[in-house]
Design a protein around this motif. Structure first.
Motif, short mmCIF file in Angstrom:
data_model
loop_
_atom_site.label_atom_id
_atom_site.label_comp_id
_atom_site.label_asym_id
_atom_site.label_seq_id
_atom_site.Cartn_x
_atom_site.Cartn_y
_atom_site.Cartn_z
N ASP A 57 -4.24 3.26 -6.91
CA ASP A 57 -4.61 2.23 -7.88
C ASP A 57 -3.57 1.13 -7.96
O ASP A 57 -3.88 0.01 -8.36
CB ASP A 57 -4.78 2.86 -9.27
N ALA A 58 -2.34 1.44 -7.59
CA ALA A 58 -1.26 0.46 -7.59
C ALA A 58 -0.14 0.96 -6.68
O ALA A 58 0.01 2.18 -6.47
CB ALA A 58 -0.73 0.21 -8.99
N VAL A 59 0.63 0.02 -6.15
CA VAL A 59 1.74 0.34 -5.26
C VAL A 59 3.03 -0.17 -5.89
O VAL A 59 3.09 -1.33 -6.32
CB VAL A 59 1.55 -0.28 -3.86
N LEU A 60 4.03 0.68 -5.96
CA LEU A 60 5.31 0.31 -6.56
C LEU A 60 6.36 0.22 -5.45
O LEU A 60 6.82 1.23 -4.92
CB LEU A 60 5.73 1.34 -7.61
N LEU A 61 6.71 -1.02 -5.13
CA LEU A 61 7.72 -1.30 -4.11
C LEU A 61 9.08 -1.46 -4.78
O LEU A 61 9.17 -1.64 -6.00
CB LEU A 61 7.33 -2.57 -3.34
#
Length: 291
Positions: A57-61
């Motif tokens: 649902d989301a990507v945390l870089l």
């Protein structure tokens, strides 16, 4: 949190580890990639970026997202990863979050249909990051000098979030503080807090005799002429983002040291820094209706 999400946490330092733990504690499913040396109980470890981001649902870089010549910043990984390959693996339309995102990554994200959001541009995160930055700067000053903060002659360049907060804390510790600020408004704010203020244009007259100088302005204000006026035992702690506040062709006098102190929140208080990032990311996800 309003509902359970699947979050891909990719690369980064201890901040990413704490970030993943916070998400897990909130009931989210977490997958990780390029965090091989971290032990995050409950997270699914992936061998490549594609399997990590599939269905997320989301990507945390990380912050910063990139290091060196186009590599993902991943000090906890056992191998290097091209940051462009990570962007290419993120499904179109999935929001991706990172810090200090360079323009070329934003451009690549547009081509891939990825919503790449630089959370460092959010005011609430900048304010929260000011506290660990100031504490880290004070810690560094105490470690690198042979005198106490109390009684020290200190110059703070810049009166933004970090500069103002740092000056107030230095004053509370008994330092003799002068703050250099460009605008009349900022100088009035400094003086209303009981501190001395000077115009940034007067730096050349103010640096001599200072034992510690903190710079918070990301512009080469500390020119060769100004550095030559420093007391040889002076220490300059540059807190500004690159290119920093010291002119590239400026050499300090013998005995004077310039320390470039970037990313202090992640170095001195990764748990606090992660909590600030997590609060910002979840706020954005709520604003966008993902949560």
């Amino acid at each position: 949190m309003d509902k359970s999400l699947t979050l891909a946490v990719i690369g980064g330092d201890e901040r990413q580890v704490f970030l993943a733990s916070l998400a897990l504690a909130d009931g989210h499913a977490v997958r990780t990639f390029a965090l091989d040396r971290a032990n995050i109980a409950g997270a699914a470890v992936c061998s490549d970026a594609a399997s990590c981001t599939e269905g997320a649902d989301a990507v945390l870089l990380p912050v910063p997202v990139m290091q060196g010549d186009g590599l993902l910043r991943a000090p906890l990984a056992r191998t290097e990863t091209d940051v462009m390959q990570v962007l290419d693996a993120i499904p179109a339309g999935v929001p991706a979050f990172g810090g200090a995102v360079p323009f070329r990554l934003h451009a690549r994200a547009v081509q891939c249909g990825v919503r790449l959001i630089d959370y460092l541009s959010r005011e609430e995160l900048a304010i929260r990051n000011a506290v660990p930055t100031c504490e880290g700067a004070l810690q560094l000053a105490m470690e690198q000098t042979d005198c106490t903060i109390q009684g020290a002659h200190v110059l703070v360049i810049g009166a933004g979030r970090i500069g103002f907060l740092l000056a107030v804390r230095l004053h509370a510790l008994g330092a003799q503080v002068i703050v250099a600020a460009r605008s009349l408004r900022d100088r009035a704010r400094i003086e209303s807090a009981g501190l001395a203020a000077v115009d940034t244009a007067q730096l050349a007259q103010e640096v001599h005799g200072r034992e510690i100088i903190f710079n918070t302005v990301p512009a080469p204000l500390l020119t060769g002429e100004i550095l030559r006026a420093l007391t040889p035992s002076c220490i300059v702690i540059d807190l500004a983002s690159m290119p920093g506040g010291v002119a590239p062709d400026a050499d300090p006098p013998t005995g004077c040291r310039v320390i470039h102190a970037l990313s202090l929140p992640g170095k001195v208080a990764p748990r606090t820094a992660a909590a600030a990032i997590y609060a910002t990311v979840t706020a954005i996800l709520r604003e966008e209706g993902v949560l």
